[in-house]
Motif scaffolding. Structure first.
Motif, short mmCIF file in Angstrom:
data_model
loop_
_atom_site.label_atom_id
_atom_site.label_comp_id
_atom_site.label_asym_id
_atom_site.label_seq_id
_atom_site.Cartn_x
_atom_site.Cartn_y
_atom_site.Cartn_z
N LEU A 88 30.84 103.57 44.00
CA LEU A 88 31.25 103.22 45.37
C LEU A 88 32.15 101.99 45.37
N ARG A 89 31.85 101.02 44.50
CA ARG A 89 32.71 99.84 44.38
C ARG A 89 34.10 100.24 43.89
N LYS A 90 34.15 101.12 42.89
CA LYS A 90 35.44 101.59 42.37
C LYS A 90 36.21 102.35 43.44
N MET A 91 35.50 103.18 44.21
CA MET A 91 36.15 103.96 45.25
C MET A 91 36.73 103.03 46.33
N ALA A 92 35.96 102.02 46.70
CA ALA A 92 36.45 101.07 47.70
C ALA A 92 37.67 100.32 47.17
N SER A 93 37.62 99.93 45.92
CA SER A 93 38.74 99.25 45.30
C SER A 93 39.96 100.17 45.24
N PHE A 94 39.73 101.43 44.93
CA PHE A 94 40.79 102.42 44.87
C PHE A 94 41.45 102.58 46.24
#
Length: 104
Positions: A88-94
């Motif tokens: 979820l952190r990676k997705m938000a960063s993406f």
């Protein structure tokens, strides 16, 4: 003795730098193809997750967008809340990075 250790360290650094310079899109494609072959043989979500993250690291923005939707359910099937939160952190960063890019 210290000279020998220093020489080995220098040779290793030169070799590592050469390997980085040799990396090409074709070698990334071969690595990606190999990872997909390994992914087909993965039996459990725990086997699949590291391979999916390797594909994510090698992928283009489009690949990462697709893999975001694949990795999360795999982590959920594992019952690994830490992996789910990391994704979820990676997705938000993406998504944040994509909106930053579009606003330029």
């Amino acid at each position: 003795m210290h000279v020998k250790r220093l020489l080995i360290t220098i040779i290793a650094a030169i070799y590592a730098a050469a390997m980085v310079c040799i990396a090409t899109p074709e070698s990334d494609l071969r690595a990606t193809d190999s990872l997909y072959v390994l992914l087909k043989t993965a039996k459990t979500p725990a086997d699949s997750l590291p391979l999916l993250y390797d594909l994510y690291d090698l992928g283009s923005r489009q690949d990462k967008a697709m893999l975001n939707r694949v990795i999360y359910p795999v982590a959920k099937r594992m019952g690994n809340v830490t992996e789910q939160a990391e994704l979820l952190r990676k997705m938000a960063s993406f998504i944040f990075g994509m909106t930053q890019y579009k606003s330029l």
